[in-house]
Design a protein around this motif. Structure first.
Motif, PDB file in Angstrom:
ATOM      1  N   GLU A 164     -10.061   0.896  32.217  1.00 41.25           N
ATOM      2  CA  GLU A 164      -8.758   1.452  32.606  1.00 41.25           C
ATOM      3  C   GLU A 164      -8.113   0.607  33.698  1.00 41.25           C
ATOM      4  N   ASP A 218       5.304   2.912  24.897  1.00 37.89           N
ATOM      5  CA  ASP A 218       4.235   3.264  23.954  1.00 37.89           C
ATOM      6  C   ASP A 218       2.856   2.986  24.550  1.00 37.89           C
ATOM      7  N   ALA A 267       2.032   5.640  27.032  1.00 34.01           N
ATOM      8  CA  ALA A 267       1.667   6.874  26.318  1.00 34.01           C
ATOM      9  C   ALA A 267       0.228   6.791  25.801  1.00 34.01           C
ATOM     10  N   ARG A 268      -0.151   5.643  25.253  1.00 36.33           N
ATOM     11  CA  ARG A 268      -1.535   5.493  24.764  1.00 36.33           C
ATOM     12  C   ARG A 268      -2.533   5.603  25.915  1.00 36.33           C
ATOM     13  N   VAL A 321      -2.161   7.193  28.773  1.00 37.45           N
ATOM     14  CA  VAL A 321      -2.190   8.562  29.287  1.00 37.45           C
ATOM     15  C   VAL A 321      -3.011   9.464  28.359  1.00 37.45           C
ATOM     16  N   ARG A 322      -2.900   9.232  27.049  1.00 34.33           N
ATOM     17  CA  ARG A 322      -3.637  10.051  26.078  1.00 34.33           C
ATOM     18  C   ARG A 322      -5.126   9.723  26.043  1.00 34.33           C
ATOM     19  N   SER A 323      -5.494   8.509  26.468  1.00 26.27           N
ATOM     20  CA  SER A 323      -6.914   8.118  26.352  1.00 26.27           C
ATOM     21  C   SER A 323      -7.767   8.721  27.444  1.00 26.27           C
TER      22      SER A 323
END
Length: 100
Positions: free
Chosen positions: A57, A92, A95-96, A98-100
């Motif tokens: 991350e 995008d 967003a990816r 944040v979702r992971s």
């Protein structure tokens, strides 16, 4: 974007730092493989999985920062449809992450 475009992490001389961090993460993942092969305690393996995840991350945030401060800023200065594409790509990617 043209082939002459230089990615943010290259323009900010971060390539060596990013590669160094990725090699360290690779070592962590190999350590995880050894831990599983050696049947180490589940919680100890999960702790190391968490550490490797946080390290990845951190690399992602570095690349995102470089992309925003270089690729997106450059495209915005030039204007036109490329600016919209770069903003959409960044959105995008966020967003990816944040979702992971």
């Amino acid at each position: 974007m043209t082939d002459a475009h230089q990615h943010g992490y290259l323009a900010h001389d971060n390539k060596d730092a990013v590669l160094k961090r990725l090699r360290r993460i690779e070592g962590q993942v190999r350590g995880l493989q050894r831990m599983v092969e050696d049947e180490k305690y589940c919680i100890d393996v999960l702790t190391q999985v968490s550490a490797a995840t946080k390290a990845l991350e951190s690399v992602a945030l570095t690349l995102l920062h470089d992309h925003l401060t270089h690729c997106v800023v450059d495209a915005a200065r030039e204007g036109g449809p490329e600016a919209d594409v770069k903003v959409r790509e960044a959105s995008d990617a966020i967003a990816r992450l944040v979702r992971s």
